[in-house]
Design a protein around this motif. Structure first.
Motif, mmCIF file in Angstrom:
data_model
loop_
_atom_site.group_PDB
_atom_site.id
_atom_site.type_symbol
_atom_site.label_atom_id
_atom_site.label_comp_id
_atom_site.label_asym_id
_atom_site.label_seq_id
_atom_site.Cartn_x
_atom_site.Cartn_y
_atom_site.Cartn_z
ATOM 1 N N PRO A 111 -31.345 8.528 85.800
ATOM 2 C CA PRO A 111 -31.726 9.658 84.946
ATOM 3 C C PRO A 111 -31.831 10.958 85.724
ATOM 4 N N ILE A 115 -34.651 14.776 82.735
ATOM 5 C CA ILE A 115 -35.128 13.660 81.909
ATOM 6 C C ILE A 115 -36.353 13.017 82.537
ATOM 7 N N ASN A 128 -28.510 4.384 79.385
ATOM 8 C CA ASN A 128 -28.381 5.547 78.511
ATOM 9 C C ASN A 128 -27.526 5.187 77.297
ATOM 10 N N TYR A 146 -32.964 6.472 76.425
ATOM 11 C CA TYR A 146 -33.005 5.893 77.769
ATOM 12 C C TYR A 146 -33.882 4.651 77.705
ATOM 13 N N ASP A 209 -38.848 14.477 70.847
ATOM 14 C CA ASP A 209 -38.943 13.629 72.037
ATOM 15 C C ASP A 209 -39.876 12.459 71.727
#
Length: 237
Positions: A111, A115, A128, A146, A209
């Motif tokens: 990542p 991220i 991912n 993720y 998120d």
């Protein structure tokens, strides 16, 4: 008394299920109030409350002097609760839409620092999964997820074609998924997002998120969702 325990709410759910199952197709006229009263065994007041609720949701249109008609709602309404997880496919079908997806990326990666900072990760690798999510073939969400080790070890690309959440729940390490954190903000579409969502460059999008944990409190999935607010409506309770 909570609405879900009331008689009109139960009638509303049954009517909605008949619409979703195609028993009452889009643009068809509903049976008369008297016929529906007989079918559900309820009073006219109870029936009208149920129909009014579906009218508010956009599933039914009442035309003065001509009855009630089934309509396809203009927006998907998703209710975010702090203690529950509802997958895209489930939400779409509940609102009368046909969900589908296109996988953009499915690969084990390191990542990026961005991220890692967003989700406060210390994992060196993760899986991912980047997808475009569609409602009736219209792109509405770009989902960039993720999945942390060891939760992706047996996950195959074919497993997520229907529902990522359902695929994750097949892992014996995941008996339950619940939100650890959900952040909702506004953003603008860059070139990639505008191309994927077929929206103008710089248009407003919702940025959601998510951090999901399993029953042991371990982080399973972190995701960024870029949502077309013209189609997908988020309510938080």
């Amino acid at each position: 008394m909570k609405a879900k325990n009331t008689l009109y709410y139960q009638v509303m759910l049954k009517l909605k299920q008949k619409i979703q199952d195609g028993e009452y197709p889009v643009d068809s006229k509903l049976p008369t109030e008297s016929e529906l009263q007989d079918e559900f065994g309820v009073s006219r007041v109870t029936l009208r409350k149920a129909i009014n609720q579906l009218t508010t949701e956009g599933l039914i249109e009442k035309i003065q002097g001509n009855g009630s008609y089934v309509r396809k709602p203009g927006k998907v309404k998703k209710l975010l609760r702090l203690n529950s997880v509802e997958g895209f496919s489930f939400t779409a079908k509940k609102n009368g839409f046909l969900p589908s997806s296109k996988i953009i990326n499915f690969a084990q990666i390191i990542p990026s620092r961005r991220i890692q900072n967003i989700f406060r990760l210390n994992s060196s690798t993760c899986l991912n999964i980047k997808r475009v999510l569609f409602l009736d073939e219209q792109p509405v969400i770009v989902d960039d997820s993720y999945i942390l080790a060891p939760f992706y070890e047996f996950l195959q690309k074919s497993d997520i074609e229907v529902s990522l959440y359902e695929a994750l729940k097949k892992n014996p390490l995941i008996k339950k998924l619940s939100p650890q954190e959900t952040l909702v903000s506004a953003t603008e579409a860059d070139k990639e997002l505008s191309d994927l969502l077929a929206k103008p460059f710089g248009c407003s999008l919702l940025n959601i998120d998510n951090v999901l944990k399993n029953q042991d409190g371990k982080i399973v999935q972190c995701s960024e969702e870029f949502v077309d607010p013209d189609v997908y409506q988020i309510r938080i309770r």
